[in-house]
Design a protein around this motif. Structure first.
Motif, PDB file in Angstrom:
ATOM      1  N   TYR A   7      53.823  35.421  72.352  1.00 27.80           N
ATOM      2  CA  TYR A   7      54.860  34.441  72.693  1.00 27.80           C
ATOM      3  C   TYR A   7      54.292  33.318  73.550  1.00 27.80           C
ATOM      4  O   TYR A   7      54.709  32.165  73.445  1.00 27.80           O
ATOM      5  CB  TYR A   7      56.036  35.114  73.389  1.00 27.80           C
ATOM      6  CG  TYR A   7      56.704  36.158  72.526  1.00 27.80           C
ATOM      7  CD1 TYR A   7      57.102  35.869  71.227  1.00 27.80           C
ATOM      8  CD2 TYR A   7      56.932  37.436  73.007  1.00 27.80           C
ATOM      9  CE1 TYR A   7      57.712  36.827  70.428  1.00 27.80           C
ATOM     10  CE2 TYR A   7      57.546  38.405  72.219  1.00 27.80           C
ATOM     11  CZ  TYR A   7      57.929  38.088  70.929  1.00 27.80           C
ATOM     12  OH  TYR A   7      58.528  39.035  70.143  1.00 27.80           O
ATOM     13  N   ARG A   8      53.348  33.631  74.410  1.00 23.44           N
ATOM     14  CA  ARG A   8      52.685  32.582  75.198  1.00 23.44           C
ATOM     15  C   ARG A   8      51.822  31.710  74.292  1.00 23.44           C
ATOM     16  O   ARG A   8      51.726  30.508  74.496  1.00 23.44           O
ATOM     17  CB  ARG A   8      51.835  33.191  76.319  1.00 23.44           C
ATOM     18  CG  ARG A   8      52.635  33.761  77.458  1.00 23.44           C
ATOM     19  CD  ARG A   8      53.514  32.740  78.149  1.00 23.44           C
ATOM     20  NE  ARG A   8      52.723  31.755  78.877  1.00 23.44           N
ATOM     21  CZ  ARG A   8      53.103  30.510  79.130  1.00 23.44           C
ATOM     22  NH1 ARG A   8      54.259  30.071  78.709  1.00 23.44           N
ATOM     23  NH2 ARG A   8      52.329  29.698  79.802  1.00 23.44           N
ATOM     24  N   ASP A  11      54.132  29.294  72.987  1.00 24.39           N
ATOM     25  CA  ASP A  11      54.469  28.282  73.998  1.00 24.39           C
ATOM     26  C   ASP A  11      53.390  27.198  74.062  1.00 24.39           C
ATOM     27  O   ASP A  11      53.689  26.000  74.111  1.00 24.39           O
ATOM     28  CB  ASP A  11      54.623  28.921  75.380  1.00 24.39           C
ATOM     29  CG  ASP A  11      55.852  29.806  75.502  1.00 24.39           C
ATOM     30  OD1 ASP A  11      56.792  29.654  74.694  1.00 24.39           O
ATOM     31  OD2 ASP A  11      55.868  30.649  76.421  1.00 24.39           O
ATOM     32  N   GLU A  14      53.480  25.003  70.997  1.00 26.46           N
ATOM     33  CA  GLU A  14      54.581  24.038  71.070  1.00 26.46           C
ATOM     34  C   GLU A  14      54.176  22.821  71.900  1.00 26.46           C
ATOM     35  O   GLU A  14      54.469  21.687  71.537  1.00 26.46           O
ATOM     36  CB  GLU A  14      55.822  24.696  71.663  1.00 26.46           C
ATOM     37  CG  GLU A  14      57.029  23.784  71.676  1.00 26.46           C
ATOM     38  CD  GLU A  14      58.276  24.461  72.213  1.00 26.46           C
ATOM     39  OE1 GLU A  14      59.167  23.713  72.662  1.00 26.46           O
ATOM     40  OE2 GLU A  14      58.354  25.697  72.199  1.00 26.46           O
ATOM     41  N   GLY A  66      57.896  30.798  80.171  1.00 26.03           N
ATOM     42  CA  GLY A  66      58.277  30.363  78.835  1.00 26.03           C
ATOM     43  C   GLY A  66      59.036  31.401  78.036  1.00 26.03           C
ATOM     44  O   GLY A  66      59.748  32.246  78.570  1.00 26.03           O
ATOM     45  N   THR A  67      58.878  31.329  76.715  1.00 29.21           N
ATOM     46  CA  THR A  67      59.587  32.261  75.844  1.00 29.21           C
ATOM     47  C   THR A  67      59.028  33.673  75.948  1.00 29.21           C
ATOM     48  O   THR A  67      59.691  34.623  75.560  1.00 29.21           O
ATOM     49  CB  THR A  67      59.530  31.805  74.372  1.00 29.21           C
ATOM     50  OG1 THR A  67      58.170  31.667  73.983  1.00 29.21           O
ATOM     51  CG2 THR A  67      60.273  30.508  74.164  1.00 29.21           C
TER      52      THR A  67
END
Length: 97
Positions: A7-8, A11, A14, A66-67
């Protein structure tokens, strides 16, 4: 991966301008191949390598950002509250001021 928070990675990707989708069970990200992404595989792979390097550098500290923090917590909850949590997260993330 037990050593890399996917997930990082998402991030960081993105921040580099890529639009990837985070998924659960198992934790993963995916890219949709569209006219915006086709023909950019070399740049994508360079950015992906850079994102992975950044995530490795920040270590376990990244799990609180983040997410990664949202999806990590959501993965440990029973199914009921996850929809409410993610709806709130999306509402806050996409709110227009």
């Amino acid at each position: 991966s037990s050593t890399l928070d996917i997930y990082r990675v998402g991030d960081f990707m993105e921040k580099k301008g890529w639009s990837l989708n985070s998924l659960q069970d198992p934790p993963c990200i995916h890219i949709c191949c569209t006219l915006c992404t086709v023909g950019k595989s070399k740049k994508f792979l360079q950015d992906l390598q850079s994102a992975c390097d950044e995530v490795r550098k920040e270590g376990s500290l990244g799990k609180t950002k983040g997410t990664a923090a949202i999806y990590g917590m959501a993965g440990s909850l029973p199914p009921g509250p996850i929809n409410d949590l993610l709806r709130f997260f999306v509402d806050m993330t996409l709110s227009v001021e």
